[in-house]
Design an enzyme around this catalytic site. Structure first.
Site, PDB file in Angstrom:
ATOM      1  N   GLY A 187       0.791  -1.225   0.000  1.00 54.64           N
ATOM      2  CA  GLY A 187       0.000   0.000   0.000  1.00 54.64           C
ATOM      3  C   GLY A 187       0.824   1.277   0.000  1.00 54.64           C
ATOM      4  O   GLY A 187       0.350   2.311   0.474  1.00 54.64           O
TER       5      GLY A 187
ATOM      6  N   ASN B 180      -6.416   2.364 -12.425  1.00 60.12           N
ATOM      7  CA  ASN B 180      -5.366   1.429 -11.987  1.00 60.12           C
ATOM      8  C   ASN B 180      -4.001   2.029 -12.267  1.00 60.12           C
ATOM      9  O   ASN B 180      -3.829   2.776 -13.241  1.00 60.12           O
ATOM     10  CB  ASN B 180      -5.498   0.108 -12.758  1.00 60.12           C
ATOM     11  CG  ASN B 180      -4.474  -0.928 -12.323  1.00 60.12           C
ATOM     12  OD1 ASN B 180      -4.276  -1.159 -11.123  1.00 60.12           O
ATOM     13  ND2 ASN B 180      -3.815  -1.553 -13.281  1.00 60.12           N
TER      14      ASN B 180
ATOM     15  N   HIS C 219      -0.060   0.891 -13.044  1.00 63.52           N
ATOM     16  CA  HIS C 219       0.700  -0.283 -13.488  1.00 63.52           C
ATOM     17  C   HIS C 219       2.159   0.122 -13.702  1.00 63.52           C
ATOM     18  O   HIS C 219       2.429   1.180 -14.285  1.00 63.52           O
ATOM     19  CB  HIS C 219       0.104  -0.823 -14.793  1.00 63.52           C
ATOM     20  CG  HIS C 219       0.761  -2.077 -15.252  1.00 63.52           C
ATOM     21  ND1 HIS C 219       0.431  -3.318 -14.751  1.00 63.52           N
ATOM     22  CD2 HIS C 219       1.766  -2.283 -16.142  1.00 63.52           C
ATOM     23  CE1 HIS C 219       1.190  -4.234 -15.328  1.00 63.52           C
ATOM     24  NE2 HIS C 219       2.009  -3.630 -16.173  1.00 63.52           N
TER      25      HIS C 219
ATOM     26  N   ASP D 164      -5.235  -4.763 -17.548  1.00 58.87           N
ATOM     27  CA  ASP D 164      -4.327  -3.713 -18.043  1.00 58.87           C
ATOM     28  C   ASP D 164      -4.719  -3.169 -19.412  1.00 58.87           C
ATOM     29  O   ASP D 164      -3.853  -2.805 -20.201  1.00 58.87           O
ATOM     30  CB  ASP D 164      -2.883  -4.242 -18.091  1.00 58.87           C
ATOM     31  CG  ASP D 164      -2.411  -4.712 -16.730  1.00 58.87           C
ATOM     32  OD1 ASP D 164      -2.791  -4.091 -15.725  1.00 58.87           O
ATOM     33  OD2 ASP D 164      -1.668  -5.699 -16.672  1.00 58.87           O
TER      34      ASP D 164
HETATM   35  C1  GAR Z   1       3.011  -1.154  -7.599  1.00 55.99           C
HETATM   36  O1  GAR Z   1       4.248  -1.209  -8.265  1.00 55.99           O
HETATM   37  C2  GAR Z   1       1.880  -1.193  -8.619  1.00 55.99           C
HETATM   38  O2  GAR Z   1       2.136  -0.479  -9.785  1.00 55.99           O
HETATM   39  C3  GAR Z   1       1.825  -2.663  -8.902  1.00 55.99           C
HETATM   40  O3  GAR Z   1       1.933  -3.271  -7.633  1.00 55.99           O
HETATM   41  C4  GAR Z   1       2.768  -2.445  -6.813  1.00 55.99           C
HETATM   42  C5  GAR Z   1       2.050  -2.180  -5.505  1.00 55.99           C
HETATM   43  O4  GAR Z   1       2.886  -1.538  -4.580  1.00 55.99           O
HETATM   44  N1  GAR Z   1       0.602  -3.005  -9.584  1.00 55.99           N
HETATM   45  C6  GAR Z   1       0.554  -3.921 -10.561  1.00 55.99           C
HETATM   46  O5  GAR Z   1       1.528  -4.573 -10.929  1.00 55.99           O
HETATM   47  C7  GAR Z   1      -0.828  -4.095 -11.187  1.00 55.99           C
HETATM   48  N2  GAR Z   1      -0.770  -4.878 -12.395  1.00 55.99           N
HETATM   49  P1  GAR Z   1       2.268  -0.840  -3.288  1.00 55.99           P
HETATM   50  O6  GAR Z   1       1.333  -1.846  -2.628  1.00 55.99           O
HETATM   51  O7  GAR Z   1       3.448  -0.530  -2.421  1.00 55.99           O
HETATM   52  O8  GAR Z   1       1.538   0.400  -3.743  1.00 55.99           O
END
Ligand code: GAR
Length: 196
Positions: A11, A106, A108, A149
């Protein structure tokens, strides 16, 4: 504008948004935090910030249609206008997607359409970028349309890939950029500069 945030793990992107709201930089109000993962650190962050938070997943609601309705109800009852998927690793159900069509965003960690699609999340994205010898990757913020995506791209920013990068160094550089770019983009959305 009330924003709900769905997060599965750390998060840190959610935290960047909450911090921007708390300091008055982002003119939105958090409505609810939802996680599919009861151990997600995102839930501790939500509790620390005093924001309502829920765990909704296949254990709380074994039937996918019930889970979809529970997520939709939580979003509606909290007065949510816009939904942010910030590291949310589950697909939303059809009822939630339909009700919030055009209002689910979202983030990505690549320059979509490159390195997106099912199974492409977190470190797997950066592994694929390094394996393909790209010299540039980046961050994409896009609308969610039900396929992984694939919704309309709202904003993108590049991040360099350095010759000595490992998955860890690249992931850290992209994540740091994500935090700033996510807030910048949501500020533009809140001002109507980026139409949803
Ligand atoms: C982030 O890098 C986000 O872009 C990625 O998960 C991570 C979450 O980090 N999302 C994806 O890969 C979605 N396809 P966080 O929980 O520290 O924000």
């Amino acid at each position: 504008m009330k924003i709900a945030i769905l997060a599965s793990h750390g998060g840190s992107n959610m935290q960047a948004v909450l911090d921007a709201i708390a300091c008055g930089r982002l003119g939105m109000e958090p409505s609810i935090i939802i996680s599919n993962n009861r151990k997600a650190y995102a839930l501790e962050r939500a509790a620390a910030a005093g924001i309502p938070h829920r765990v909704l997943n296949g254990t709380t609601h074994p039937e996918p249609a019930d889970l979809d309705q529970a997520i939709l109800a939580a979003l509606r009852e909290s007065g949510t206008d816009i939904v942010l998927l910030a590291g949310y690793m589950k697909k939303l159900g059809p009822a939630t997607l339909s009700h919030f069509d055009g209002r689910i965003v979202n983030i990505h960690p690549s320059l979509l359409p490159k390195f997106g699609g099912q199974g492409m999340y977190g470190s797997r994205v950066h592994e694929a970028v390094l394996a393909s010898s790209e010299t540039e990757t980046g961050v994409t913020i896009h609308l969610v349309d039900g396929a992984y995506d694939e919704g309309r791209i709202l904003a993108q920013t590049p991040v360099p890939v350095l010759p000595e990068d490992t998955v860890e160094t690249l992931a850290a550089r992209v994540l740091e950029r994500e935090h700033r770019f996510l807030v910048e983009t949501l500020v533009r959305v809140s001002k109507g500069e980026i139409p949803l």
